[in-house]
Scaffold this motif. Structure first.
Motif, short mmCIF file in Angstrom:
data_model
loop_
_atom_site.label_atom_id
_atom_site.label_comp_id
_atom_site.label_asym_id
_atom_site.label_seq_id
_atom_site.Cartn_x
_atom_site.Cartn_y
_atom_site.Cartn_z
N GLN A 191 -12.29 -17.47 -42.98
CA GLN A 191 -13.33 -15.88 -42.42
C GLN A 191 -11.86 -14.68 -42.79
O GLN A 191 -12.87 -14.25 -42.76
CB GLN A 191 -13.03 -16.19 -41.23
CG GLN A 191 -14.18 -17.50 -40.39
CD GLN A 191 -15.64 -17.27 -41.36
OE1 GLN A 191 -15.88 -16.25 -41.37
NE2 GLN A 191 -16.26 -18.26 -41.45
N ARG A 239 -9.12 -9.62 -40.47
CA ARG A 239 -10.61 -9.10 -38.94
C ARG A 239 -10.45 -9.10 -37.42
O ARG A 239 -9.41 -9.72 -37.39
CB ARG A 239 -11.77 -10.39 -39.28
CG ARG A 239 -12.69 -9.73 -40.65
CD ARG A 239 -12.95 -11.29 -41.38
NE ARG A 239 -14.29 -10.56 -40.53
CZ ARG A 239 -15.83 -11.69 -40.24
NH1 ARG A 239 -15.54 -13.34 -40.84
NH2 ARG A 239 -17.02 -11.74 -39.56
N PRO A 240 -11.12 -8.19 -37.06
CA PRO A 240 -10.61 -8.40 -35.49
C PRO A 240 -11.07 -9.77 -35.10
O PRO A 240 -11.44 -10.47 -35.26
CB PRO A 240 -11.89 -7.68 -34.63
CG PRO A 240 -12.01 -6.53 -36.14
CD PRO A 240 -12.10 -7.55 -37.15
N THR A 271 -12.21 -10.88 -32.42
CA THR A 271 -13.77 -11.17 -31.87
C THR A 271 -15.11 -11.76 -32.62
O THR A 271 -15.94 -12.25 -32.58
CB THR A 271 -14.36 -9.66 -31.45
OG1 THR A 271 -13.63 -8.44 -32.18
CG2 THR A 271 -13.58 -9.80 -29.75
N GLU A 272 -14.49 -11.08 -33.61
CA GLU A 272 -15.45 -10.91 -34.67
C GLU A 272 -14.63 -12.92 -35.64
O GLU A 272 -15.86 -13.34 -35.95
CB GLU A 272 -15.20 -10.46 -36.54
CG GLU A 272 -16.17 -8.88 -36.52
CD GLU A 272 -15.41 -8.44 -37.52
OE1 GLU A 272 -15.76 -7.02 -37.46
OE2 GLU A 272 -15.50 -9.27 -38.76
N LEU A 273 -13.88 -13.23 -35.59
CA LEU A 273 -13.46 -14.55 -36.09
C LEU A 273 -13.86 -15.02 -34.62
O LEU A 273 -14.64 -17.09 -35.44
CB LEU A 273 -11.69 -14.03 -36.11
CG LEU A 273 -11.02 -13.56 -36.93
CD1 LEU A 273 -9.41 -13.88 -37.15
CD2 LEU A 273 -11.77 -14.00 -38.19
N GLU A 289 -16.94 -15.26 -33.08
CA GLU A 289 -18.14 -15.10 -33.68
C GLU A 289 -18.43 -16.21 -34.37
O GLU A 289 -19.26 -16.71 -34.62
CB GLU A 289 -19.16 -13.89 -33.65
CG GLU A 289 -20.32 -13.97 -33.14
CD GLU A 289 -20.55 -12.50 -33.46
OE1 GLU A 289 -20.30 -11.57 -32.74
OE2 GLU A 289 -21.83 -12.51 -33.61
N ALA A 290 -17.38 -16.06 -35.69
CA ALA A 290 -17.98 -17.05 -36.68
C ALA A 290 -17.67 -17.85 -36.92
O ALA A 290 -18.26 -18.87 -37.61
CB ALA A 290 -16.92 -15.95 -37.96
N THR A 291 -16.65 -18.23 -35.70
CA THR A 291 -16.10 -20.44 -35.89
C THR A 291 -16.40 -20.36 -34.60
O THR A 291 -15.87 -21.75 -34.87
CB THR A 291 -14.37 -20.14 -35.87
OG1 THR A 291 -14.32 -18.91 -34.81
CG2 THR A 291 -13.61 -18.90 -37.08
N ALA A 301 -13.11 -15.91 -27.60
CA ALA A 301 -12.19 -14.71 -28.35
C ALA A 301 -10.73 -14.68 -27.45
O ALA A 301 -9.84 -14.78 -28.57
CB ALA A 301 -12.52 -13.55 -28.57
N GLU A 336 -5.07 -7.65 -32.14
CA GLU A 336 -6.09 -8.39 -31.83
C GLU A 336 -6.62 -8.16 -33.30
O GLU A 336 -8.10 -8.29 -33.28
CB GLU A 336 -6.14 -7.58 -30.78
CG GLU A 336 -6.06 -8.23 -29.23
CD GLU A 336 -6.95 -7.82 -28.59
OE1 GLU A 336 -8.46 -8.49 -28.51
OE2 GLU A 336 -6.43 -7.44 -27.30
N VAL A 337 -6.18 -7.69 -34.45
CA VAL A 337 -6.94 -8.17 -35.75
C VAL A 337 -5.71 -8.62 -36.72
O VAL A 337 -4.58 -8.34 -36.61
CB VAL A 337 -6.58 -6.95 -36.33
CG1 VAL A 337 -7.52 -6.70 -38.20
CG2 VAL A 337 -7.56 -5.72 -35.95
#
Ligand SMILES: C[S@@+](CC[C@H](N)C(=O)[O-])C[C@H]1O[C@@H](n2cnc3c(N)ncnc32)[C@H](O)[C@@H]1O
Length: 345
Positions: A39, A45-46, A48-50, A52-54, A58, A80-81
């Motif tokens: 990812q 990436r933040p 939170t995005e990671l 969601e993607a995995t 979070a 957090e990024v």
């Protein structure tokens, strides 16, 4: 006489605590399994995005990545990024030597490792005692674990193809048998690079079932025969080369000798056996073989060997050590029948 008081060296205490850690190894495995590195291929990436993607939670993923970043695996570029580092790159699935599957977290192995104390007391493997079956029989009945082991072996094999192939004149052989060759990943890579070589892949039935697709995808299926069988039974005869890649360390001396005797019986006078495995060096030097050696003790009751151990083991099966070639990963140990002198490769 009074015993000398132990020295207080805070640096040594910190280092020991770091070495005694099992949190980082567990965390690397789970993060690899989640596919977090994939990812981050296009940049940081933040969390939170990671998450969601995995499919992760979070706040917990943040704790895991923060722990790994402290070890140089991932980096927190701003709060957090997270981004990739040199140590995180090989966890990407598309890395040419990807290690994403090289660290499976298998509950059965972890339970066996909890029995290490018994192994050290008795010299016997923990896995069969805890699971009621030897390692390979257990895998035959647990397809998900078996697949994880095959993928783990295949990721190591990619590394081995890169390092071991330049160490031997494979193209001079016509017929090769990869004994206990797993799903055929090594043989496929070898046959692709040596267009005149024909191969036989031999492994247990549930393992070779994956081989036809793999060999076809590599475009070498027409030069490869697949044998579903056991290396404790008679083996295909008269090949130029017999390969045992990371096989003997999984077995104690009696079983390893039995495997070698099957190979010796199948060999012609000019056949060669190549053991591809890690050799235990003498002295205090660090070598990953000394760690994997404990893994074999826990799982199978086998052992990694020194050069002298291998000379003795080969001799016990009527074989003679012929040549040793070190590589950055495994060592190539060539042997032939103990009787007549071999012609050089
Ligand atoms: C450590 S793995 C090595 C696989 C492969 N040579 C490699 O290096 O990637 C050990 C292999 O031995 C196979 N094996 C275990 N018992 C066997 C037996 N009795 N006969 C044939 N293969 C066996 C396993 O299925 C597994 O593929």
């Amino acid at each position: 006489m009074l015993a000398a008081r132990p020295r207080t060296d805070l640096g040594a205490l910190t280092r020991l605590t770091e070495l005694a850690d099992y949190i980082v190894p567990f965390t690397i495995r789970v993060i690899a399994h989640l596919g977090v590195a994939d990812q981050l291929a296009d940049g940081p990436r933040p969390v939170t995005e990671l998450a969601e993607a995995t499919g992760a939670h979070a706040p917990s993923l943040l704790r895991a990545l923060r722990a790994l970043a402290g070890k140089g695996i991932f980096t927190e570029v701003e709060p957090e990024v997270f981004g990739l580092t040199k140590l995180a790159e090989p966890l990407r699935t598309d890395h040419p030597l990807s290690l994403r599957d090289a660290y499976p977290l298998m509950a059965a192995d972890v339970r066996a490792w909890a029995g290490l104390g018994d192994c050290l007391r008795t010299g016997e493997a923990a896995f069969p005692r805890i699971h009621g079956a030897d390692y390979w029989s257990y895998l035959a009945g647990h397809p998900a674990d078996s697949l994880a082991v095959d993928r783990w072996m295949s990721s190591l094999t990619r590394l081995h193809l890169r390092t071991v192939l330049p160490a031997w004149p494979w193209a001079q052989a016509r017929q090769l048998v990869d004994v206990g060759g797993g799903d055929g990943a090594f043989l496929a890579g070898l046959l692709r690079r040596c267009p005149h070589l024909h191969g036989t892949l031999l492994d247990l039935p549930h393992v070779v079932s994956a081989a036809p697709a793999l060999l076809a995808e590599a475009g070498v299926a027409d030069r490869c025969r697949i044998v579903a069988g056991s290396f404790f039974d008679p083996l295909p005869a008269d090949a130029d080369l017999y390969v045992l890649k990371t096989i003997l360390p999984g077995w104690d001396d009696a079983d390893a000798t039995a495997i070698l005797r099957r190979i010796a019986a199948a060999m012609g006078p000019q056949s060669r056996l190549l053991l591809l495995e890690a050799i235990i060096p003498t002295g205090d030097v660090f070598d990953v073989a000394k760690l994997v050696d404990l893994h074999t003790l826990v799982l199978t009751g086998g052992r990694h060997r020194t050069r002298d151990d291998l000379v003795d083991l080969l001799a016990g099966a009527g074989l003679r050590l012929d040549r040793i070639v070190a590589t950055p990963t495994l060592t190539v140990i060539a042997a032939g029948p103990a009787g007549p002198q071999l012609t050089s490769p």
